[in-house]
Design an enzyme around this catalytic site. Structure first.
Site, PDB file in Angstrom:
ATOM      1  NE  ARG A  85      -3.958  -1.592   2.499  1.00  0.00           N
ATOM      2  CZ  ARG A  85      -4.821  -1.889   3.589  1.00  0.00           C
ATOM      3  NH1 ARG A  85      -4.103  -1.733   4.892  1.00  0.00           N
ATOM      4  NH2 ARG A  85      -5.879  -2.232   3.729  1.00  0.00           N
ATOM      5  CE  LYS A 137      -2.414  -3.345  -4.431  1.00  0.00           C
ATOM      6  NZ  LYS A 137      -2.148  -1.843  -3.846  1.00  0.00           N
ATOM      7  CB  CYS A 191      -2.520  -0.727  -9.464  1.00  0.00           C
ATOM      8  SG  CYS A 191      -0.817  -0.783  -9.481  1.00  0.00           S
TER       9      CYS A 191
END
Length: 275
Positions: A85, A137, A191
């Protein structure tokens, strides 16, 4: 010894996860593993990837007793998942200060991985299991993707209705429980445009909203390009400046996801054109 694995996890043409790098790294690492070692995967991965690593290690090292995700029995190795993170431009600070979710394939694996992270993490290390940690995630990035898609879809609607979307959002956000994001040309970074597809691929029937959000955000660059082309066509003679090649301010990350949106023209000017 402790090994932290962070390798690319792209998707294939059909949005299926490509775990080639994870498997290659796992098989390479298996050759040097010994009893008592800890293996942690940090790459953003589909649910079940950490348990797949156990199978690859087992194929390479039948001499090692592996932990059992079903019974919780410990083995010669500890294997866990802990997603990163971090905010580009503030990586070191966030590596230390952010909370981390640590999920092992057994309770002992979780404990050993958590012990390692507490050496340098001042935030809270929250214990879970590998599947939940993997999904955490994906959920974080899918949540952001869905919220961005709402703003981007509003911009498309407002364009049709002749409404200023910036004014609209500013007024709507005056509601004490409304906080709409700002629309843009899609999503930033490498991402958010990939990770939600891992959820969709695993649960295609259930992940309807997540799939739609991805489609909305993937289509937004086409809308922007069409707007630019129609504007410059009306202007006749024109010059275009592109300001900001990174996906956010004050970073040098120029990575972009490969897209079918553009192809390279072979004319002398070397210009870009939409497919």
């Amino acid at each position: 010894d402790a090994f932290i694995m962070a390798v690319p996890t792209p998707f294939k043409e059909d949005y299926a996860p490509d775990l080639t790098y994870v498997e290659a790294a796992t098989r390479s690492l298996s050759k040097v593993l010994k009893k008592g070692d800890l293996v942690i995967l940090e790459s953003t991965s589909p649910v079940g990837t950490t348990e797949m690593m156990l199978n690859w290690i087992g194929e390479m090292r039948p001499d090692l007793k592996l932990p059992n995700p079903i019974t919780g029995e410990s083995g010669d190795l500890a294997v866990a998942y802990c997603p990163e993170r971090v905010l580009p431009g503030h990586v070191m600070r966030e590596l230390i200060e952010n909370d981390r979710v640590v999920g092992g394939v057994s309770p002992l694996c979780t404990a050993k991985a958590k012990e390692l992270y507490k050496i340098f993490v001042s935030g809270e290390c929250v214990a879970s299991n590998s599947k939940t940690a993997e999904m955490v995630k994906l959920t974080e990035n899918a949540f952001r993707d869905v919220n961005i898609a709402f703003a981007n879809e509003l911009s498309l609607i407002c364009d049709k209705l002749g409404i200023n979307v910036w004014e609209l959002i500013s007024l709507a956000n005056r509601h004490p429980r409304v906080k709409i994001l700002q629309p843009g040309p899609g999503v930033g970074g490498h991402c958010i445009s990939i990770d939600p597809w891992f959820i969709v691929h695993k649960n295609p029937e259930e992940a309807r909203l997540i799939r739609t959000a991805r489609q909305v955000n993937d289509s937004k660059p086409h809308f922007v390009v069409d707007k630019v082309l129609s504007t410059v066509k009306a202007a006749g003679k024109y010059r275009i400046a592109c300001l900001g090649l990174a996906f956010k301010a004050d970073i040098d990350d120029l990575r972009v996801r490969q897209s079918s949106l553009f192809k390279r023209e072979t004319n002398a000017a070397g210009s870009w054109a939409p497919r």
